[in-house]
Every structure is written in C-alpha cells, then in structure tokens.
Scaffold this motif. Structure first.
Motif, PDB file in Angstrom:
ATOM      1  N   ASP A 156       1.348  51.738 -27.951  1.00 23.13           N
ATOM      2  CA  ASP A 156       1.478  50.797 -26.839  1.00 23.13           C
ATOM      3  C   ASP A 156       0.211  49.957 -26.758  1.00 23.13           C
ATOM      4  OD1 ASP A 156       2.119  49.384 -24.585  1.00 23.13           O
ATOM      5  OD2 ASP A 156       1.959  51.082 -23.192  1.00 23.13           O
ATOM      6  N   VAL A 161       7.184  54.512 -30.003  1.00 23.25           N
ATOM      7  CA  VAL A 161       6.705  53.241 -29.473  1.00 23.25           C
ATOM      8  C   VAL A 161       7.209  53.142 -28.038  1.00 23.25           C
ATOM      9  CG1 VAL A 161       6.584  50.745 -29.817  1.00 23.25           C
ATOM     10  CG2 VAL A 161       6.904  52.249 -31.785  1.00 23.25           C
ATOM     11  N   VAL A 162       6.289  53.156 -27.084  1.00 25.65           N
ATOM     12  CA  VAL A 162       6.683  53.217 -25.671  1.00 25.65           C
ATOM     13  C   VAL A 162       6.483  51.888 -24.951  1.00 25.65           C
ATOM     14  CG1 VAL A 162       6.165  55.680 -25.560  1.00 25.65           C
ATOM     15  CG2 VAL A 162       4.419  54.028 -24.884  1.00 25.65           C
ATOM     16  N   GLY A 163       5.928  50.902 -25.617  1.00 23.49           N
ATOM     17  CA  GLY A 163       5.675  49.607 -24.981  1.00 23.49           C
ATOM     18  C   GLY A 163       5.497  48.535 -26.024  1.00 23.49           C
ATOM     19  N   GLU A 164       4.363  47.882 -26.006  1.00 17.63           N
ATOM     20  CA  GLU A 164       4.110  46.827 -26.986  1.00 17.63           C
ATOM     21  C   GLU A 164       3.648  47.421 -28.311  1.00 17.63           C
ATOM     22  OE1 GLU A 164       2.607  42.839 -25.687  1.00 17.63           O
ATOM     23  OE2 GLU A 164       1.643  44.060 -24.146  1.00 17.63           O
ATOM     24  N   ARG A 193       6.663  49.476 -16.191  1.00 19.79           N
ATOM     25  CA  ARG A 193       7.079  50.336 -17.295  1.00 19.79           C
ATOM     26  C   ARG A 193       6.187  51.580 -17.377  1.00 19.79           C
ATOM     27  NH1 ARG A 193       4.773  50.913 -21.850  1.00 19.79           N
ATOM     28  NH2 ARG A 193       3.612  48.940 -21.776  1.00 19.79           N
ATOM     29  N   ALA A 230       8.599  45.197 -22.149  1.00 21.37           N
ATOM     30  CA  ALA A 230       7.466  45.983 -22.640  1.00 21.37           C
ATOM     31  C   ALA A 230       6.185  45.643 -21.890  1.00 21.37           C
ATOM     32  CB  ALA A 230       7.275  45.741 -24.135  1.00 21.37           C
ATOM     33  N   ALA A 289      11.507  54.456 -31.108  1.00 24.06           N
ATOM     34  CA  ALA A 289      11.199  53.445 -30.099  1.00 24.06           C
ATOM     35  C   ALA A 289      11.954  53.733 -28.819  1.00 24.06           C
ATOM     36  CB  ALA A 289      11.543  52.046 -30.611  1.00 24.06           C
ATOM     37  N   THR A 290      11.377  53.326 -27.693  1.00 24.05           N
ATOM     38  CA  THR A 290      12.085  53.405 -26.415  1.00 24.05           C
ATOM     39  C   THR A 290      12.840  52.092 -26.178  1.00 24.05           C
ATOM     40  OG1 THR A 290      10.239  52.510 -25.148  1.00 24.05           O
ATOM     41  CG2 THR A 290      10.284  54.901 -25.479  1.00 24.05           C
ATOM     42  N   SER A 325      10.652  48.754 -25.374  1.00 28.93           N
ATOM     43  CA  SER A 325       9.527  48.510 -26.281  1.00 28.93           C
ATOM     44  C   SER A 325       9.896  47.419 -27.272  1.00 28.93           C
ATOM     45  CB  SER A 325       9.169  49.792 -27.038  1.00 28.93           C
ATOM     46  OG  SER A 325      10.190  50.148 -27.957  1.00 28.93           O
TER      47      SER A 325
END
Length: 453
Positions: A342, A379-382, A262, A257, A399-400, A403
């Motif tokens: 994110d 949710v694409v990251g943090e 990313r 993430a 979520a991805t 992530s």
C-alpha cells in the motif's frame, strides 16, 4: 518509573528479573590459569580482580547458563558491570564461546543481557581480539538458524555494543540506558549526550524497542516464543476488510484505493494477529521509517508469521531496508512472511536519493527473490510502481477489491504522454489496473473475498 532513569542491577538480580523462577543452570566454567597480573603483567591486576570478585560474588564479568523465559528455553549471557565495568578479557571470551557452543549443540536461542564498558585495558590487544572471537561465534550461531535477542542495559558501550548488542537479530533496550560505541569518557567534549541513549538508538534504527524493566520478561518471552516456535505453512492472504464490490473503471479503482476511509495496514494486522505481535524497527544503517513501513512477527493460529506492511505513504529508503532485514531474518529462521502492499510509490525527493533509495529497493527485490521461506502478498490499497512491486511475492500476490496496481500513477502517465488533465481517467482505464484486470493479466492470483483459483 521515569522513562529516562537508568536502573542498574547486578547479574544475579537481572537473572531473577528475566528468567523463570528456578530454571537457571550455569554452564561449566572454562576458566584457565593465567600469568600473575595477567598476560601483560599489569601491576595490581590480580588485586583488582580479587576486589571485584569479593564485591560482586562473581569470578568474571559475565554469568552464562540456560534458563526459561516465559516458558521458552534459551542460553543467557548476563554481564556483571560491577566486575571491572563488565569489561571483556580472555576469560570472558572463554565463557562467551562456551555459551554460544552450547546454544548450537542444543538448538537454543542466545540472549545477551549486556552491560559493559568495553574491552579490558589490563589485557591490551588480547582483550580487544575477543571481539573477533565473539563475532565468529555469533556468525556460526546465525548460520545454524538460531535467533539472538539482545537486551542492552546501562551502560552498553564499546566493543560489547558493537558485537553482542548491535550484532543481535533483535535489540531491546532499557529506559535511560547509555548505549553507543563511544563511552562517556572517550567522546568529543562537544558531543550531544542525547545521541548515546536507548531512545536515540531506536530513533536511528539501531535498536527495536525501549522496554520498561517491569515488562521485560513478558516482552522477551514473546520474542523468544515467536522466533523459536513451530514453523507453519505459507500464510493465506487475509480477508479483505473494505469494499466488497469490484470497481467498474480504472479511475474508480484509484479513487477507492486513495480513499481516507479505506482500511490501512494496522487494521489488517490487528484483525489478523490481534495483540500477539512485536515490531522490528529500523534498518541498522542509521534510519527508520515507522510511519511508512511496519515490520515484525506475529502469532496466527499458534504459529509465527513475519510481516512487512506499507501504510499508504511514500516508502522511505529506511523502510525498504527494514523490510529487507525482516525478510532475511524470517528466511534464516524458516518463518513464513506476509507482506501488505500500500504505497503511492517510493519516496522520490532529494533526501531519498541521497539515502540510496534505488539501492534500497534493489536490496528488497533481491531479498524477496532469494527467499526460501514462503512469502504471501496482499495488495490492500495503492500499488504504485516499483516501490510497491519490490514488496510483492512473485506468483503469490493477491488483491483486495479496493486496491489497484500500476506501472505508474495515471496522472503521471498522462503527463509523460503529454495528455491533457481531462484524459487522466481514460488513461487509468487503459493501464488496466483494476483488481479484476490484474487477475486476467496474471499479475495477481486472485481477489480477497472473491472466488480463488
């Protein structure tokens, strides 16, 4: 054309620039008889109005009517600055009220094209009280679920800015325009003139964009199309753009993430909307967080979708407030919302506290919880603690694979538990923050790109 050069056009010239050819139809004039030299008996007032009418060809400081802008019908309110500085008087109020009433009766958006120096001194408090009248009409139009998009021209000051301009849902400004509550003749002598410009208002979160004159019709037409188009079903979560495989450990989820490789919010917005989107900028409270929160409206499969997307940085109070503004506007217009989470968390520096970060997060939680329009979150990251959760839709968050979502960063969790640094990775596993953990815990509905329930 220089970005700092103001261009002043008459009301009719501006109509020709903005409205589709041949579509403008003026509304009936509700003008009433008045006492000689106006309600205050201001000597020479009748003569001043007669000279203004002869010079401009208008009978008042606003021209109101209906027209299409890039094919979308709207009620246009066009100020004629050449008529007594575009000032507001009782007759101006009559025309403005008629315009708003017509908009509500015919379910049309309202577009004020503002150029004014404020209220008309020759009518005293009766002129100033027109601001309350305008505010009432604007509020009723807002309650009716109709958008208001203002274009602020040069100059836009005084009560006209504080009602028709700053009170609109979306504010576009022309390059070089003087924009501010205080006009040039009433400011303190040491006031910085740069603070009273269109660009300064965008930087301060009080306007959404500075639009070159030659691009105005297209920009305004896109805004009108997005805010008045057909309502769509809830947004489906976008497809994941990054890694496809799931992380084996909690710490690996964190590392993926946080990877600079990313895909970030802009990549997702580009893939989902293309260039058919517009930005909503600023919290209308003196702040903007364009680097940390991207908000706006886009077109997906012929339908409008609002978006609020964190960009991977710590979110500032203005970012949370801008997202709140976006969600409330979309909710009022019945437009579904997509949010992208994110962030390592909310900004926690002293300046963020002074700017009310806790209150800003609380407002966003409340806006999401109260929204009647559907909200979809990816949710694409943090997903860092409450600063991330505030933007997440309860019961409709996805979520991805690259992530994670956590109550706290693993490093901080270990520090609070007084664990040595070498136990951070194990702590990440104990927090159960991987996408597949989140599905099992019921925190997210599914993982983008994987089988969905």
């Amino acid at each position: 054309m220089s970005e700092n050069r103001a261009v002043r056009l008459s009301a009719r010239q501006f109509l020709d620039l903005v409205a589709d050819p041949g579509t403008f139809t003026g509304l009936p004039d509700p003008a009433r008889a008045s006492a000689p030299d106006g309600p205050l008996g201001w000597r020479g007032y009748d003569a001043s109005r007669a000279r203004a009418a002869e010079r401009t060809g208008e009978r008042e400081s606003v021209v109101v009517g209906t027209a299409c802008v890039e094919g979308t019908p709207a009620v246009l309110i066009v100020f004629e600055f050449g008529y007594l500085g575009g000032s507001l008087g009782e007759r101006t109020g009559d025309r403005l009220e008629a315009a708003y009433r017509h908009a509500r009766e015919h379910r049309l958006p309202v577009v004020p094209l503002v150029a004014t120096g404020g209220s008309r001194m020759q009518e005293g408090m009766l002129a100033l009280s027109q601001l309350q009248r305008v505010a009432r009409q604007s509020a009723l139009t807002r309650e009716a679920g109709l958008p208001q998009i203002a274009v602020v021209r040069d100059p836009t000051t005084g009560g006209g800015w504080a009602t028709l301009g700053a009170g609109a849902d979306v504010i576009l400004a022309l390059p070089g325009a003087q924009v501010g509550f205080a006009g040039s003749r009433v400011r303190p002598p040491d006031a910085d003139p740069a603070a009273y410009t269109a660009h300064a208002q965008v930087a301060a979160g009080s306007a959404d964009a500075v639009v070159p004159l030659e691009e105005l019709r297209a920009a305004l037409g896109l805004w009108l199309r997005l805010l008045t188009g057909p309502v769509s079903a809830p947004a489906a979560p976008p497809d994941a753009l990054g890694a496809a495989g799931l992380p084996e450990t909690g710490w690996q989820a964190v590392q993926r993430a946080r990877s600079p490789r990313r895909p970030r919010a802009r990549a997702y917005l580009d893939a989902w909307f293309g260039d058919r989107r517009v930005a909503l900028v600023g919290d209308r409270c003196g702040g903007a967080d364009p680097a940390g929160m991207l908000c706006g409206f886009g077109e997906r499969d012929g339908h409008a979708v609002a978006f609020a997307a964190q960009t991977g940085t710590a979110t500032r109070p203005a970012g949370f407030r801008t997202a709140t503004r976006l969600i409330r506007l979309a909710d009022r217009l019945g437009i579904p919302v997509l949010t992208l989470v994110d962030t390592p968390g909310a900004a926690n520096d002293a300046e963020a506290e002074r700017q009310g970060v806790g209150a800003a997060i609380a407002e966003l939680f409340g806006a999401v919880a109260a929204a009647r329009t559907p909200i979809t979150t990816l949710v694409v990251g943090e997903g860092g603690s409450g600063g991330a959760l505030a933007l997440a839709a309860p019961g409709n968050t996805w979520a991805t694979p690259d992530s994670y979502f956590s109550v706290i960063a693993p490093e901080l969790a270990a520090a609070i538990l007084k664990r040595p640094p070498e136990e951070v990775e194990a702590t990440a596993g104990q927090l159960r923050i991987r996408p597949q953990d989140l599905v099992e815990l019921g925190v997210v509905r599914g993982i983008a790109g994987h089988s969905r329930p």
